[in-house]
Design a protein around this motif. Structure first.
Motif, PDB file in Angstrom:
ATOM      1  N   GLY A   1       1.006  -8.820   7.709  1.00  0.00           N
ATOM      2  CA  GLY A   1      -0.122  -7.927   7.418  1.00  0.00           C
ATOM      3  C   GLY A   1      -1.270  -8.422   6.690  1.00  0.00           C
ATOM      4  O   GLY A   1      -2.164  -7.648   6.468  1.00  0.00           O
TER       5      GLY A   1
ATOM      6  N   ARG B   1      -5.733  -9.941   7.490  1.00  0.00           N
ATOM      7  CA  ARG B   1      -6.000  -9.198   8.611  1.00  0.00           C
ATOM      8  C   ARG B   1      -7.402  -9.404   9.215  1.00  0.00           C
ATOM      9  O   ARG B   1      -7.598  -8.633  10.328  1.00  0.00           O
ATOM     10  CB  ARG B   1      -5.872  -7.561   8.126  1.00  0.00           C
TER      11      ARG B   1
ATOM     12  N   GLN C   1     -10.927 -11.779   4.901  1.00  0.00           N
ATOM     13  CA  GLN C   1      -9.559 -11.888   4.023  1.00  0.00           C
ATOM     14  C   GLN C   1      -8.825 -13.496   3.870  1.00  0.00           C
ATOM     15  O   GLN C   1      -8.324 -13.971   2.913  1.00  0.00           O
ATOM     16  CB  GLN C   1      -8.633 -11.163   4.196  1.00  0.00           C
TER      17      GLN C   1
ATOM     18  N   ARG D   1       5.716   7.615   9.425  1.00  0.00           N
ATOM     19  CA  ARG D   1       4.377   7.058   9.314  1.00  0.00           C
ATOM     20  C   ARG D   1       3.576   7.673   9.852  1.00  0.00           C
ATOM     21  O   ARG D   1       3.285   7.943  11.197  1.00  0.00           O
ATOM     22  CB  ARG D   1       4.598   5.564   9.824  1.00  0.00           C
TER      23      ARG D   1
ATOM     24  N   PHE E   1       0.605  -1.176  -0.001  1.00  0.00           N
ATOM     25  CA  PHE E   1       0.027  -0.169   0.084  1.00  0.00           C
ATOM     26  C   PHE E   1       0.788   1.306   0.070  1.00  0.00           C
ATOM     27  O   PHE E   1       0.608   2.343  -0.707  1.00  0.00           O
ATOM     28  CB  PHE E   1      -1.042   0.103   1.277  1.00  0.00           C
ATOM     29  N   ARG E   2       1.868   1.318   0.757  1.00  0.00           N
ATOM     30  CA  ARG E   2       2.634   2.601   0.973  1.00  0.00           C
ATOM     31  C   ARG E   2       3.471   2.750  -0.496  1.00  0.00           C
ATOM     32  O   ARG E   2       3.794   3.869  -0.589  1.00  0.00           O
ATOM     33  CB  ARG E   2       3.542   2.463   2.051  1.00  0.00           C
TER      34      ARG E   2
ATOM     35  N   PHE F   1      -6.154   4.189   0.449  1.00  0.00           N
ATOM     36  CA  PHE F   1      -5.413   3.745   1.409  1.00  0.00           C
ATOM     37  C   PHE F   1      -5.081   4.972   2.337  1.00  0.00           C
ATOM     38  O   PHE F   1      -5.239   4.575   3.588  1.00  0.00           O
ATOM     39  CB  PHE F   1      -3.733   3.503   0.803  1.00  0.00           C
TER      40      PHE F   1
ATOM     41  N   ARG G   1      -5.949   1.207  16.049  1.00  0.00           N
ATOM     42  CA  ARG G   1      -5.338  -0.024  15.335  1.00  0.00           C
ATOM     43  C   ARG G   1      -5.383  -1.168  16.194  1.00  0.00           C
ATOM     44  O   ARG G   1      -5.367  -2.214  15.710  1.00  0.00           O
ATOM     45  CB  ARG G   1      -4.166   0.606  14.797  1.00  0.00           C
TER      46      ARG G   1
ATOM     47  N   GLU H   1      -7.927   2.495  10.182  1.00  0.00           N
ATOM     48  CA  GLU H   1      -8.872   1.386   9.774  1.00  0.00           C
ATOM     49  C   GLU H   1      -8.124   0.589   8.522  1.00  0.00           C
ATOM     50  O   GLU H   1      -7.318   1.190   8.145  1.00  0.00           O
ATOM     51  CB  GLU H   1     -10.264   2.255   9.050  1.00  0.00           C
ATOM     52  N   LEU H   2      -8.776  -0.590   8.307  1.00  0.00           N
ATOM     53  CA  LEU H   2      -8.435  -1.367   7.197  1.00  0.00           C
ATOM     54  C   LEU H   2      -8.879  -0.928   5.945  1.00  0.00           C
ATOM     55  O   LEU H   2     -10.034  -0.290   5.936  1.00  0.00           O
ATOM     56  CB  LEU H   2      -8.789  -2.736   7.672  1.00  0.00           C
ATOM     57  N   VAL H   3      -8.181  -1.010   4.923  1.00  0.00           N
ATOM     58  CA  VAL H   3      -8.593  -0.737   3.468  1.00  0.00           C
ATOM     59  C   VAL H   3      -9.467  -1.761   3.204  1.00  0.00           C
ATOM     60  O   VAL H   3      -9.470  -2.828   3.692  1.00  0.00           O
ATOM     61  CB  VAL H   3      -7.328  -0.829   2.624  1.00  0.00           C
TER      62      VAL H   3
ATOM     63  N   ASP I   1       0.153   6.910  10.217  1.00  0.00           N
ATOM     64  CA  ASP I   1      -0.722   6.199  11.108  1.00  0.00           C
ATOM     65  C   ASP I   1      -0.275   6.062  12.433  1.00  0.00           C
ATOM     66  O   ASP I   1      -0.813   5.462  13.296  1.00  0.00           O
ATOM     67  CB  ASP I   1      -1.041   4.890  10.260  1.00  0.00           C
TER      68      ASP I   1
ATOM     69  N   TYR J   1      -8.174   5.635   4.502  1.00  0.00           N
ATOM     70  CA  TYR J   1      -8.396   4.476   5.569  1.00  0.00           C
ATOM     71  C   TYR J   1      -7.302   4.489   6.739  1.00  0.00           C
ATOM     72  O   TYR J   1      -7.372   4.409   7.813  1.00  0.00           O
ATOM     73  CB  TYR J   1      -8.552   3.309   5.029  1.00  0.00           C
TER      74      TYR J   1
HETATM   75  P1  AMP Z   1       0.893  -2.077   8.468  1.00  0.00           P
HETATM   76  O1  AMP Z   1       1.965  -1.768   7.690  1.00  0.00           O
HETATM   77  O2  AMP Z   1       0.799  -3.677   8.107  1.00  0.00           O
HETATM   78  O3  AMP Z   1       0.733  -1.849   9.896  1.00  0.00           O
HETATM   79  O4  AMP Z   1      -0.490  -1.599   7.671  1.00  0.00           O
HETATM   80  C1  AMP Z   1      -0.769  -0.113   7.448  1.00  0.00           C
HETATM   81  C2  AMP Z   1      -1.865   0.162   7.030  1.00  0.00           C
HETATM   82  O5  AMP Z   1      -2.283  -0.569   5.889  1.00  0.00           O
HETATM   83  C3  AMP Z   1      -2.931  -0.467   7.923  1.00  0.00           C
HETATM   84  O6  AMP Z   1      -3.410   0.211   8.829  1.00  0.00           O
HETATM   85  C4  AMP Z   1      -4.306  -0.483   7.093  1.00  0.00           C
HETATM   86  O7  AMP Z   1      -5.003   0.799   6.595  1.00  0.00           O
HETATM   87  C5  AMP Z   1      -3.677  -1.048   5.679  1.00  0.00           C
HETATM   88  N1  AMP Z   1      -3.391  -2.284   5.506  1.00  0.00           N
HETATM   89  C6  AMP Z   1      -2.209  -3.179   5.449  1.00  0.00           C
HETATM   90  N2  AMP Z   1      -2.834  -4.470   5.264  1.00  0.00           N
HETATM   91  C7  AMP Z   1      -3.843  -4.484   5.067  1.00  0.00           C
HETATM   92  C8  AMP Z   1      -4.748  -5.677   5.132  1.00  0.00           C
HETATM   93  N3  AMP Z   1      -4.624  -7.061   5.099  1.00  0.00           N
HETATM   94  N4  AMP Z   1      -6.314  -5.231   4.792  1.00  0.00           N
HETATM   95  C9  AMP Z   1      -6.547  -3.873   4.965  1.00  0.00           C
HETATM   96  N5  AMP Z   1      -5.766  -2.856   5.147  1.00  0.00           N
HETATM   97  C10 AMP Z   1      -4.428  -3.389   5.333  1.00  0.00           C
END
Ligand code: AMP
Length: 194
Positions: free
Chosen positions: A94, A97, A101, A138, A38-39, A51, A150, A59-61, A140, A54
């Motif tokens: 990750g 989640r 999924q 970051r 995503f990043r 992305f 989270r 929140e989750l995407v 978030d 959310y």
């Molecule tokens: P992470 O780097 O794994 O902490 O993810 C950062 C952000 O990306 C999360 O807070 C979500 O917004 C999004 N994200 C990462 N993985 C998922 C996933 N499997 N499903 C939904 N959103 C995700």
């Protein structure tokens, strides 16, 4: 053909990325962090904006977006030869989640182990995430309210994934230990290659 896969499950800040990166340097292991996928999107793309929307709220995407993006990513990595499903073990961090999924990925992943990185002390996770916010810039991780959201989301949505895969696959590791000891436990519990 399903991908032989090791899952890294743990609350934000538990060290999934750190361990996943190390494992990914071992020949025949390929690390993929869903958050990194995503990043790496640009803010110009619709998915990139989704992305940010959310993740900035903690929140989750939405699941369909996530799985579609991940499938495209892994197909591209397979086509370019970076991930070789016939010989590599995928180290997935990750993702999944939530149970939905996990079900969507059931036709794609042959899960051979699930590592549960535990840290019951929330204050330690919050401190780790705040350090990471400064180091990795970051968004978030910068705000305590977002961090708490989270962590709560992890308890509610992601923890049930452990029961979905069941006790035969799940190996629990104390994530509070120094990273080298977490790695040692992880390597000791990794299934032997066939
Ligand atoms: P992470 O780097 O794994 O902490 O993810 C950062 C952000 O990306 C999360 O807070 C979500 O917004 C999004 N994200 C990462 N993985 C998922 C996933 N499997 N499903 C939904 N959103 C995700």
């Amino acid at each position: 053909m399903k991908f032989n896969t090791v899952l890294l499950i743990g609350a934000p800040g538990a060290g999934k990325g750190t361990q996943g990166k190390i494992l990914g340097t071992v020949p025949n292991f390929y690390h993929c962090a869903c958050g990194e996928v995503f990043r790496n999107l640009t803010v110009e793309s619709e998915l990139g904006r989704t992305f940010i929307e959310y993740s900035s709220r903690g929140e989750l995407v939405p699941d369909e977006y996530t799985i579609r993006l991940w499938r495209t990513y892994i197909e591209n990595r397979t086509r370019s030869g970076q991930f070789r499903p016939e010989m590599d073990t995928l180290v997935l961090d990750g993702l999944p989640r939530n149970i939905y999924q996990a079900k969507m990925l059931a036709d794609t992943l042959n899960v051979i182990a699930v590592f549960n990185l535990t840290c019951p002390d929330r204050s330690k996770l919050v401190a780790r995430l705040q350090r990471r916010a400064l180091r990795d810039n970051r968004l978030d991780d910068a705000n305590v309210e977002v961090i708490i959201a989270r962590l709560s989301l992890y308890d509610k949505e992601t923890k049930p994934v452990l029961a979905y895969y069941g006790p035969d696959l799940v190996r629990t590791i104390d994530a509070i230990q120094p990273p080298i000891l977490v790695l040692q436990s992880l390597l000791a519990m990794l299934p032997r290659p066939a």
